[in-house]
Design a protein around this motif. Structure first.
Motif, short mmCIF file in Angstrom:
data_model
loop_
_atom_site.label_atom_id
_atom_site.label_comp_id
_atom_site.label_asym_id
_atom_site.label_seq_id
_atom_site.Cartn_x
_atom_site.Cartn_y
_atom_site.Cartn_z
N TYR A 7 0.81 -1.22 0.00
CA TYR A 7 0.00 0.00 0.00
C TYR A 7 0.84 1.27 0.00
CZ TYR A 7 -4.73 -1.89 0.54
OH TYR A 7 -5.93 -2.51 0.33
N ASN A 8 2.12 1.14 0.30
CA ASN A 8 3.00 2.31 0.29
C ASN A 8 4.03 2.26 -0.83
OD1 ASN A 8 1.99 3.85 2.55
ND2 ASN A 8 2.83 2.27 3.90
N SER A 9 3.85 1.33 -1.76
CA SER A 9 4.79 1.20 -2.87
C SER A 9 4.62 2.35 -3.86
CB SER A 9 4.58 -0.13 -3.59
OG SER A 9 3.32 -0.14 -4.25
N GLU A 10 5.64 2.59 -4.65
CA GLU A 10 5.56 3.63 -5.66
C GLU A 10 4.49 3.30 -6.70
OE1 GLU A 10 7.00 6.59 -5.56
OE2 GLU A 10 7.72 5.92 -3.60
N ALA A 11 4.33 2.01 -7.01
CA ALA A 11 3.32 1.59 -7.97
C ALA A 11 1.92 1.91 -7.46
CB ALA A 11 3.45 0.09 -8.25
N PHE A 12 1.70 1.66 -6.16
CA PHE A 12 0.37 1.95 -5.61
C PHE A 12 0.13 3.46 -5.53
CE2 PHE A 12 -2.66 2.79 -2.21
CZ PHE A 12 -3.73 2.00 -2.62
N LYS A 13 1.15 4.21 -5.17
CA LYS A 13 1.00 5.67 -5.11
C LYS A 13 0.61 6.23 -6.47
CE LYS A 13 4.39 6.41 -1.40
NZ LYS A 13 5.71 6.99 -1.06
N LYS A 14 1.28 5.75 -7.52
CA LYS A 14 0.95 6.22 -8.86
C LYS A 14 -0.48 5.84 -9.22
CE LYS A 14 2.51 6.25 -13.67
NZ LYS A 14 1.13 6.20 -14.19
N TYR A 15 -0.84 4.61 -8.93
CA TYR A 15 -2.21 4.15 -9.20
C TYR A 15 -3.22 5.04 -8.47
CZ TYR A 15 -6.42 1.45 -8.10
OH TYR A 15 -7.73 1.08 -7.88
N ALA A 16 -2.95 5.32 -7.20
CA ALA A 16 -3.89 6.10 -6.40
C ALA A 16 -4.04 7.52 -6.93
CB ALA A 16 -3.43 6.13 -4.94
N HIS A 17 -2.95 8.15 -7.27
CA HIS A 17 -3.03 9.52 -7.76
C HIS A 17 -3.67 9.59 -9.15
CE1 HIS A 17 -0.15 10.43 -4.50
NE2 HIS A 17 -0.70 11.62 -4.56
N ASP A 18 -3.46 8.56 -9.96
CA ASP A 18 -4.07 8.53 -11.28
C ASP A 18 -5.56 8.22 -11.22
OD1 ASP A 18 -1.62 9.07 -12.41
OD2 ASP A 18 -1.23 7.00 -13.04
N THR A 19 -5.95 7.40 -10.24
CA THR A 19 -7.31 6.86 -10.19
C THR A 19 -8.24 7.64 -9.28
OG1 THR A 19 -6.31 4.66 -10.50
CG2 THR A 19 -8.64 4.73 -9.86
N PHE A 20 -7.71 8.26 -8.25
CA PHE A 20 -8.56 8.89 -7.24
C PHE A 20 -8.22 10.37 -7.05
CE2 PHE A 20 -8.08 4.35 -5.97
CZ PHE A 20 -9.40 3.96 -6.21
#
Length: 320
Positions: A275-288
């Protein structure tokens, strides 16, 4: 009670209970419905014979409320953990009561849906040994249009729906106080504000209608304005940018929770890392867009999102 007073008291209240900059969701107080377990990806762990996973806990059952938190698991976290070698099962819920009970009973390994004051209250009232672990991106509570389309349409005798659980209802009252729609008593605890704490409702004589959180999006046409939890707004297809006003506090970014005995386990650390990975951060900022993000994430991103998430000064001033 002015916004500055509420902000000061909110900060004081969180400091008093050790929950500064923590998360929030509400609960409905209905009987919990059956959750639907979602199928595990076939062969997800069998294909990874020698992976760096917790050998004592190779399957992780994650419980979330339906909507954005479930989507985060489905669309990003599940695959990330499965690539590491874990078997992952998502169990979505439609209420705020059952996820903590299911966690305590061992039906879940971890749940993700709630703010810390709600967790603290729930586990105390139900004698549960649970603990928060990490924060997750959270859609903020907002005031949305119903029969009326702008804050300028506020009128005496209007109706406003709000979540019926105590923690989110308190937040709704604070938002209405921020807008100048009502006046709360001085020196109240903003975390526990209730109708009894309203000092003055004479300006608009608001009919505050309390509903279960999941019902709020469906009932928008029956009220003038609706205070809706962010996750239920997005689940109903409502864009967060449609909000006429959002709470400015970052104190209500939601947390994950596990049983206290599991807090130090490797699998918990692995979920935290996912949940704190760079991949998840990118997904979160792109999606939400418009969400509020974990405090430990990039501060500059949090500042930008805070600016985007607040209401326009013109509307706020017009509602005073």
């Amino acid at each position: 009670m002015k916004l500055t007073d509420i902000s000061r008291q909110l900060a004081t209240a969180f400091a008093a209970v050790g929950v500064s900059s923590l998360v929030l969701v509400g609960c409905n107080n209905s009987s919990a419905p059956e959750a639907n377990k979602e199928a595990v990806t076939e062969g997800s762990t069998a294909q990874t014979a020698a992976s760096d996973i917790d050998p004592e806990h190779t399957k992780i059952v994650i419980g979330t409320t339906e909507g954005d938190f479930a989507d985060m698991v489905r669309n990003q976290v599940k695959a990330s953990l499965e690539e590491q070698g874990y078997e992952v099962e998502l169990v979505p819920f439609t209420d705020y009561v059952r996820p903590n009970l299911a966690l305590a009973e061992g039906d879940l390994d971890i749940n993700i849906f709630q703010h810390k004051p709600y967790l603290d209250t729930f586990k105390k009232e139900n004698n549960l040994d649970l603990v928060e672990v990490f924060q997750v991106p959270t859609a903020p509570l907002g005031i949305y249009s119903g029969k009326k389309s702008t804050l300028n349409d506020a009128y005496k005798g209007m109706s406003v729906s709000a979540p019926n659980d105590p923690s989110n209802f308190a937040r709704a009252l604070v938002m209405m106080d921020d807008l100048g729609w009502i006046t709360l008593k001085d020196n109240i605890d903003p975390l526990t504000a209730s109708k009894a704490d309203i000092a003055d409702n004479s300006k608009y004589d608001i009919d505050i209608i309390e509903l279960e959180a999941a019902q709020l999006p469906r009932a928008r046409d029956e009220v003038d304005f609706a205070v809706i939890n962010g996750n239920y707004a997005t689940d109903a297809g409502i864009e967060l940018t449609e909000a006429l006003f959002q709470e400015p506090s970052f104190a209500y970014v939601n947390w994950s929770a596990v049983k206290s005995a599991d807090a130090g386990e490797k699998w918990v650390a692995d979920v935290t890392d996912a949940y704190n990975s760079e991949a998840f951060k990118k997904y979160a900022h792109d999606t939400f867009p418009g969400y509020k993000y974990p405090k430990i994430w990039d501060a500059s991103m949090a500042t930008a999102d805070e600016t985007a998430a607040t209401t326009t000064p013109v509307e706020a001033e017009a509602a005073q």
